[in-house]
Design a protein around this motif. Structure first.
Motif, mmCIF file in Angstrom:
data_model
loop_
_atom_site.group_PDB
_atom_site.id
_atom_site.type_symbol
_atom_site.label_atom_id
_atom_site.label_comp_id
_atom_site.label_asym_id
_atom_site.label_seq_id
_atom_site.Cartn_x
_atom_site.Cartn_y
_atom_site.Cartn_z
ATOM 1 N N GLY A 73 0.837 -1.778 -0.214
ATOM 2 C CA GLY A 73 -0.584 -0.063 0.124
ATOM 3 C C GLY A 73 0.819 1.044 -0.236
ATOM 4 N N GLY A 74 2.411 1.006 0.452
ATOM 5 C CA GLY A 74 3.331 2.260 0.482
ATOM 6 C C GLY A 74 2.971 2.333 1.899
ATOM 7 N N ASP A 75 2.952 4.559 2.155
ATOM 8 C CA ASP A 75 3.629 5.453 2.956
ATOM 9 C C ASP A 75 2.113 5.539 3.343
ATOM 10 N N GLY A 84 4.579 5.261 8.600
ATOM 11 C CA GLY A 84 5.136 4.172 8.534
ATOM 12 C C GLY A 84 4.595 3.505 7.080
ATOM 13 N N ALA A 85 5.301 2.674 6.691
ATOM 14 C CA ALA A 85 4.830 1.480 4.977
ATOM 15 C C ALA A 85 3.722 0.904 5.838
ATOM 16 N N VAL A 86 2.607 0.425 4.940
ATOM 17 C CA VAL A 86 1.158 -0.133 5.399
ATOM 18 C C VAL A 86 1.491 -0.867 3.856
ATOM 19 N N GLY A 87 1.039 -2.177 4.157
ATOM 20 C CA GLY A 87 0.257 -3.814 3.668
ATOM 21 C C GLY A 87 -1.203 -3.538 3.107
ATOM 22 N N ASP A 121 4.947 -1.364 8.739
ATOM 23 C CA ASP A 121 4.545 -0.622 9.832
ATOM 24 C C ASP A 121 3.228 -1.692 10.428
ATOM 25 N N GLY A 122 2.192 -1.409 9.638
ATOM 26 C CA GLY A 122 0.547 -2.117 9.482
ATOM 27 C C GLY A 122 0.103 -2.366 8.403
ATOM 28 N N LEU A 123 -0.924 -2.480 8.394
ATOM 29 C CA LEU A 123 -1.886 -3.644 7.725
ATOM 30 C C LEU A 123 -3.164 -3.495 7.941
ATOM 31 N N ARG A 167 3.592 -2.293 14.187
ATOM 32 C CA ARG A 167 4.637 -1.542 15.115
ATOM 33 C C ARG A 167 3.973 -0.149 15.070
ATOM 34 N N ARG A 168 5.310 0.713 15.801
ATOM 35 C CA ARG A 168 4.502 2.229 15.200
ATOM 36 C C ARG A 168 3.229 2.721 14.967
ATOM 37 N N TRP A 169 2.268 1.258 14.219
ATOM 38 C CA TRP A 169 1.193 2.664 13.752
ATOM 39 C C TRP A 169 -0.066 3.222 14.977
#
Length: 182
Positions: A73-75, A84-87, A121-123, A167-169
């Protein structure tokens, strides 16, 4: 109990190019597409070559029993700052005859492990199945609204935006972002 019957052959693997046709049929059937409509048309990025290596299929006796995909998904950007980077999880489906056997749960765990290895960092996922995903640790953080730009009408069945913190999301930030655009 029939002890002479062999146990089902089960296998989890990513989608292979020669399996795309049967995958499309499975997703269309399980998401209620028919006629000229298709899951692949609505979610074309999930079928790109680079993404197919993240489309996980649970096979049972040579049939697709369940699917789930991780899309990059990007940042996550809030107020101009990177959080953070998200999927994005998509294509989560289980054939009716294979439900309640833990197949989707297994695929989601596979995707979560893959996301950790990728240091995401998150989903995010969109679903109206809040009870199911809630039992797996996902949290509702808002509602998705889909607008028909031709008619300026909101569809009647918004799906719930779900998230699983790794993490940090900051889910509160996601909720605020959504509220500003809802």
């Amino acid at each position: 109990m029939d002890l002479t019957k062999e146990p089902a052959k089960q296998e989890v693997r990513v989608c292979q190019p020669h399996e795309i046709s049967i995958l499309k049929q499975f997703l269309d059937k399980n998401f209620g597409y028919s006629g000229s409509q298709s899951y692949q048309t609505d979610f074309a990025p999930l079928f790109e070559d680079e993404q197919l290596k993240r489309m996980h299929i649970f096979w049972c006796d040579g049939q697709i029993a369940a699917t789930a995909s991780l899309y990059m998904g990007g940042d996550l950007i809030v107020d101009g700052k990177r959080h953070g980077a998200v999927g994005i999880i998509g294509g989560v489906a289980t054939a009716p005859e294979y439900r309640n056997r833990g197949f989707s749960r297994h695929l989601l765990e596979t995707i979560e492990n893959e996301a950790r290895k990728m240091r995401l960092d998150g989903l995010l996922l969109w679903s109206d199945k809040t009870d199911f995903y809630g039992r797996l640790g996902y949290q509702a953080v808002g509602k998705q609204q889909i607008f028909d730009l031709n008619l300026f009408l909101t569809k009647n069945s918004p799906a719930t935006l779900m998230g699983k913190m790794d993490r940090r999301w900051d889910l509160n930030q996601v909720a605020k972002l959504h509220a500003r655009h809802a």
